[in-house]
Design a protein around this motif. Structure first.
Motif, PDB file in Angstrom:
ATOM      1  N   VAL A 185      -2.744   6.296  15.032  1.00 18.49           N
ATOM      2  CA  VAL A 185      -3.013   7.261  13.957  1.00 18.49           C
ATOM      3  C   VAL A 185      -3.734   8.495  14.484  1.00 18.49           C
ATOM      4  CG1 VAL A 185      -4.360   7.631  11.843  1.00 18.49           C
ATOM      5  CG2 VAL A 185      -2.996   5.540  12.116  1.00 18.49           C
ATOM      6  N   PHE A 186      -4.725   8.304  15.344  1.00 14.03           N
ATOM      7  CA  PHE A 186      -5.562   9.429  15.780  1.00 14.03           C
ATOM      8  C   PHE A 186      -5.195   9.952  17.164  1.00 14.03           C
ATOM      9  CE2 PHE A 186      -8.222   7.081  12.752  1.00 14.03           C
ATOM     10  CZ  PHE A 186      -8.543   8.101  11.872  1.00 14.03           C
ATOM     11  N   ASN A 187      -4.238   9.324  17.823  1.00 13.87           N
ATOM     12  CA  ASN A 187      -3.877   9.760  19.166  1.00 13.87           C
ATOM     13  C   ASN A 187      -3.072  11.058  19.106  1.00 13.87           C
ATOM     14  OD1 ASN A 187      -3.613   9.724  21.927  1.00 13.87           O
ATOM     15  ND2 ASN A 187      -1.819   8.388  21.916  1.00 13.87           N
ATOM     16  N   LYS A 188      -3.485  12.008  19.948  1.00  8.83           N
ATOM     17  CA  LYS A 188      -2.783  13.282  20.004  1.00  8.83           C
ATOM     18  C   LYS A 188      -1.867  13.373  21.227  1.00  8.83           C
ATOM     19  CE  LYS A 188      -6.450  15.774  17.563  1.00  8.83           C
ATOM     20  NZ  LYS A 188      -7.447  16.856  17.632  1.00  8.83           N
ATOM     21  N   GLY A 189      -1.946  12.351  22.093  1.00  8.44           N
ATOM     22  CA  GLY A 189      -1.104  12.355  23.289  1.00  8.44           C
ATOM     23  C   GLY A 189       0.107  11.455  23.131  1.00  8.44           C
ATOM     24  N   GLU A 190       0.409  10.757  24.210  1.00 10.32           N
ATOM     25  CA  GLU A 190       1.572   9.889  24.232  1.00 10.32           C
ATOM     26  C   GLU A 190       1.255   8.564  23.530  1.00 10.32           C
ATOM     27  OE1 GLU A 190       4.509  10.636  25.273  1.00 10.32           O
ATOM     28  OE2 GLU A 190       4.013  12.604  26.088  1.00 10.32           O
ATOM     29  N   VAL A 191       2.157   8.134  22.650  1.00  5.81           N
ATOM     30  CA  VAL A 191       1.958   6.881  21.921  1.00  5.81           C
ATOM     31  C   VAL A 191       2.171   5.683  22.838  1.00  5.81           C
ATOM     32  CG1 VAL A 191       2.769   5.493  19.980  1.00  5.81           C
ATOM     33  CG2 VAL A 191       2.645   7.974  19.756  1.00  5.81           C
ATOM     34  N   TRP A 192       3.070   5.821  23.820  1.00  9.66           N
ATOM     35  CA  TRP A 192       3.387   4.683  24.690  1.00  9.66           C
ATOM     36  C   TRP A 192       2.175   4.203  25.458  1.00  9.66           C
ATOM     37  CZ3 TRP A 192       2.601   4.804  29.910  1.00  9.66           C
ATOM     38  CH2 TRP A 192       2.431   6.061  30.500  1.00  9.66           C
ATOM     39  N   TRP A 193       1.262   5.133  25.845  1.00  7.98           N
ATOM     40  CA  TRP A 193       0.056   4.740  26.586  1.00  7.98           C
ATOM     41  C   TRP A 193      -0.872   3.916  25.694  1.00  7.98           C
ATOM     42  CZ3 TRP A 193      -1.840   3.319  30.778  1.00  7.98           C
ATOM     43  CH2 TRP A 193      -3.205   3.334  31.045  1.00  7.98           C
ATOM     44  N   SER A 224       0.845   6.628   4.011  1.00  6.01           N
ATOM     45  CA  SER A 224       1.838   6.555   5.072  1.00  6.01           C
ATOM     46  C   SER A 224       1.812   5.149   5.659  1.00  6.01           C
ATOM     47  CB  SER A 224       1.526   7.580   6.161  1.00  6.01           C
ATOM     48  OG  SER A 224       0.311   7.253   6.809  1.00  6.01           O
ATOM     49  N   PHE A 225       2.913   4.754   6.290  1.00  8.14           N
ATOM     50  CA  PHE A 225       3.000   3.377   6.785  1.00  8.14           C
ATOM     51  C   PHE A 225       1.958   3.110   7.880  1.00  8.14           C
ATOM     52  CE2 PHE A 225       4.799  -0.019   9.424  1.00  8.14           C
ATOM     53  CZ  PHE A 225       4.971  -0.988   8.448  1.00  8.14           C
ATOM     54  N   LYS A 226       1.604   4.121   8.668  1.00 11.92           N
ATOM     55  CA  LYS A 226       0.602   3.930   9.719  1.00 11.92           C
ATOM     56  C   LYS A 226      -0.753   3.573   9.122  1.00 11.92           C
ATOM     57  CE  LYS A 226       2.699   7.182  13.009  1.00 11.92           C
ATOM     58  NZ  LYS A 226       2.491   8.452  13.748  1.00 11.92           N
ATOM     59  N   TRP A 227      -1.181   4.373   8.114  1.00  9.83           N
ATOM     60  CA  TRP A 227      -2.475   4.099   7.467  1.00  9.83           C
ATOM     61  C   TRP A 227      -2.439   2.777   6.714  1.00  9.83           C
ATOM     62  CZ3 TRP A 227      -7.098   6.185   8.116  1.00  9.83           C
ATOM     63  CH2 TRP A 227      -7.195   7.441   8.707  1.00  9.83           C
ATOM     64  N   ALA A 228      -1.323   2.477   6.099  1.00 11.65           N
ATOM     65  CA  ALA A 228      -1.207   1.225   5.349  1.00 11.65           C
ATOM     66  C   ALA A 228      -1.301   0.012   6.281  1.00 11.65           C
ATOM     67  CB  ALA A 228       0.110   1.209   4.581  1.00 11.65           C
ATOM     68  N   LEU A 229      -0.646   0.098   7.440  1.00  3.38           N
ATOM     69  CA  LEU A 229      -0.707  -1.010   8.392  1.00  3.38           C
ATOM     70  C   LEU A 229      -2.108  -1.133   8.995  1.00  3.38           C
ATOM     71  CD1 LEU A 229       1.054  -3.203   9.599  1.00  3.38           C
ATOM     72  CD2 LEU A 229       1.657  -1.627  11.451  1.00  3.38           C
ATOM     73  N   LEU A 230      -2.762  -0.005   9.183  1.00  2.00           N
ATOM     74  CA  LEU A 230      -4.156  -0.024   9.651  1.00  2.00           C
ATOM     75  C   LEU A 230      -5.046  -0.790   8.671  1.00  2.00           C
ATOM     76  CD1 LEU A 230      -6.446   0.983  11.531  1.00  2.00           C
ATOM     77  CD2 LEU A 230      -6.485   3.084  10.202  1.00  2.00           C
ATOM     78  N   MET A 231      -4.906  -0.486   7.377  1.00  2.00           N
ATOM     79  CA  MET A 231      -5.657  -1.212   6.352  1.00  2.00           C
ATOM     80  C   MET A 231      -5.243  -2.680   6.290  1.00  2.00           C
ATOM     81  SD  MET A 231      -5.777   1.518   3.225  1.00  2.00           S
ATOM     82  CE  MET A 231      -6.636   0.365   2.169  1.00  2.00           C
ATOM     83  N   GLY A 232      -3.963  -2.956   6.526  1.00  2.00           N
ATOM     84  CA  GLY A 232      -3.482  -4.331   6.508  1.00  2.00           C
ATOM     85  C   GLY A 232      -4.162  -5.195   7.554  1.00  2.00           C
ATOM     86  N   ALA A 247       0.829  -1.211   0.000  1.00  2.40           N
ATOM     87  CA  ALA A 247       0.000   0.000   0.000  1.00  2.40           C
ATOM     88  C   ALA A 247       0.863   1.260   0.000  1.00  2.40           C
ATOM     89  CB  ALA A 247      -0.925  -0.008   1.214  1.00  2.40           C
ATOM     90  N   VAL A 248       1.999   1.209   0.698  1.00  2.00           N
ATOM     91  CA  VAL A 248       2.920   2.361   0.695  1.00  2.00           C
ATOM     92  C   VAL A 248       3.469   2.596  -0.705  1.00  2.00           C
ATOM     93  CG1 VAL A 248       5.151   3.183   1.525  1.00  2.00           C
ATOM     94  CG2 VAL A 248       3.527   2.182   3.134  1.00  2.00           C
ATOM     95  N   LEU A 249       3.833   1.524  -1.407  1.00  4.45           N
ATOM     96  CA  LEU A 249       4.414   1.650  -2.746  1.00  4.45           C
ATOM     97  C   LEU A 249       3.375   1.995  -3.805  1.00  4.45           C
ATOM     98  CD1 LEU A 249       6.836  -1.424  -2.642  1.00  4.45           C
ATOM     99  CD2 LEU A 249       7.457   1.001  -2.422  1.00  4.45           C
ATOM    100  N   VAL A 250       2.199   1.355  -3.747  1.00  8.56           N
ATOM    101  CA  VAL A 250       1.199   1.508  -4.809  1.00  8.56           C
ATOM    102  C   VAL A 250       0.251   2.676  -4.533  1.00  8.56           C
ATOM    103  CG1 VAL A 250      -0.696   0.366  -6.040  1.00  8.56           C
ATOM    104  CG2 VAL A 250       1.328  -0.953  -5.368  1.00  8.56           C
TER     105      VAL A 250
END
Length: 286
Positions: free
Chosen positions: A244-252, A181-189, A174-177
C-alpha cells in the motif's frame, strides 16, 4: 490493697489487653480485608512491590517518574490494570478483560487520557513487542514436540486456511460495504483475522496444568495453530503495508516477507541447536 485484690486487678488488665488485641485484629485484618488472609497478603505484597517499582523508576529516570512524566503514567497504568484484572477474577471473569478495560479508559476518557497520551509511543511499541515475545516463548516451552510431529499437517491446516479465508472474505465484504480499495480491505482483513496469543496461550497452558485434553494433546495443538495463525496474519499485514505505501518496486516487497520468515526460522534453529549443545541431562554446563 491486699495481694488478692492486686492479683485480681492484674488479671482484669490482662483480660482487657487480650480483648483489645482481638478487637484490633478484627478491625485491622478481618474487617479491612474482607475475604481472607491470602487476600490480605496479596494486597500487602502488591503495595510493597508497586512502591519498590516506583522508587526504582525514580532513581533511574528522575523527573520522568514523577506525576506527569511518561514512566509515572506507565506505572499508574500497570497498577490499575492489575487492580481491575484482580476485580474481574473475583467475579469469575478473565483478568485480561480488566486490563483491556483499563487501557480503553486511560486512552479514551477525556481526563484519564492524560495518562495514556503521556506514554511515549516508542516505549509503548517496545513493551508490546517484548510482551509478544514473552507470550510466544511461553507457548513454545509448553509444547510437546514429539506429539506435535504426529499432527503437523493438521496444525498447518487449522492455522493457514482459517487465517487466509477470513482475510480474503473480509476484504471482499469491505470492498462491497465500506467501498475500500482491495489493498486496504485486505490489509484490514489481516488485522482482524489474527488470533490473540495473549488470550489463547495462557488458557491452554492452564488446561495443560489441570490435565484436560493432555492425552490427545489438544492444548498443544491449539497453541501451535494459534501461533502460526498469528505469524501468518502479521506477515500478511506487513506485506500489505509494504504494497500500500511502497513507492518503488512491488516485487521487492513480495520477496522481503519470505526472506524475513526464513531468516527468523534459521535464527530460531541456530539458537535451539546452541542450547541443545550446552545442555547435558537437563543441566547447564556453565
Amino acid at each position: 490493697m491486699s495481694d488478692e485484690d492486686l492479683e485480681n486487678s492484674k488479671n482484669k488488665v490482662q483480660q482487657k489487653k487480650n480483648y483489645l488485641e482481638k478487637v484490633l485484629h478484627k478491625i485491622l485484618i478481618e474487617s479491612c480485608f474482607v475475604f481472607n488472609h491470602k487476600f490480605s497478603n496479596k494486597i500487602c505484597i502488591f503495595i510493597i512491590l508497586s512502591a519498590i517499582v516506583w522508587i526504582v523508576l525514580f532513581i533511574l529516570f528522575d523527573q520522568a517518574a514523577l506525576p506527569g512524566g511518561a514512566y509515572f503514567s506507565l506505572w499508574i497504568l500497570i497498577i490499575f490494570s492489575h487492580i481491575l484484572g484482580f476485580i474481574c477474577e473475583l467475579v469469575k471473569m478473565p483478568s485480561l478483560l480488566g486490563m483491556l478495560i483499563t487501557g480503553i479508559l486511560f486512552k479514551n476518557v477525556p481526563k484519564l487520557s492524560i495518562i495514556g497520551n503521556s506514554i511515549y509511543s516508542a516505549t509503548s511499541s517496545l513493551l508490546r513487542n517484548v510482551a509478544f515475545c514473552v507470550i510466544l516463548c511461553r507457548a513454545g516451552l509448553s509444547l510437546d514436540l514429539d506429539k506435535l510431529k504426529t499432527m503437523k499437517f493438521k496444525i498447518l491446516k487449522f492455522s493457514i486456511i482459517p487465517c487466509l479465508f477470513e482475510s480474503i472474505i473480509f476484504a471482499f465484504i469491505a470492498v462491497l460495504v465500506l467501498k475500500l480499495s482491495f489493498k486496504w480491505a485486505l490489509l484490514m482483513g489481516f488485522v482482524i483475522s489474527g488470533v490473540s496469543p495473549a488470550v489463547v496461550v495462557p488458557l491452554m497452558i492452564q488446561l495443560q496444568e489441570t490435565g484436560l485434553g493432555v492425552q490427545k494433546n489438544i492444548p498443544g495443538f491449539v497453541i501451535a495453530s494459534s501461533c502460526i495463525d498469528n505469524i501468518i496474519a502479521i506477515t500478511g499485514h506487513s506485506l500489505m503495508i509494504g504494497i500500500v505505501f511502497n513507492k518503488g518496486e512491488v516485487w521487492w516487497t513480495l520477496v522481503q516477507c519470505p526472506l524475513q520468515i526464513l531468516a527468523g526460522v534459521l535464527f530460531g534453529i541456530l539458537v535451539a541447536f546452541f542450547l541443545n549443545i550446552i545442555r547435558l541431562d537437563h543441566k547447564v554446563l556453565f
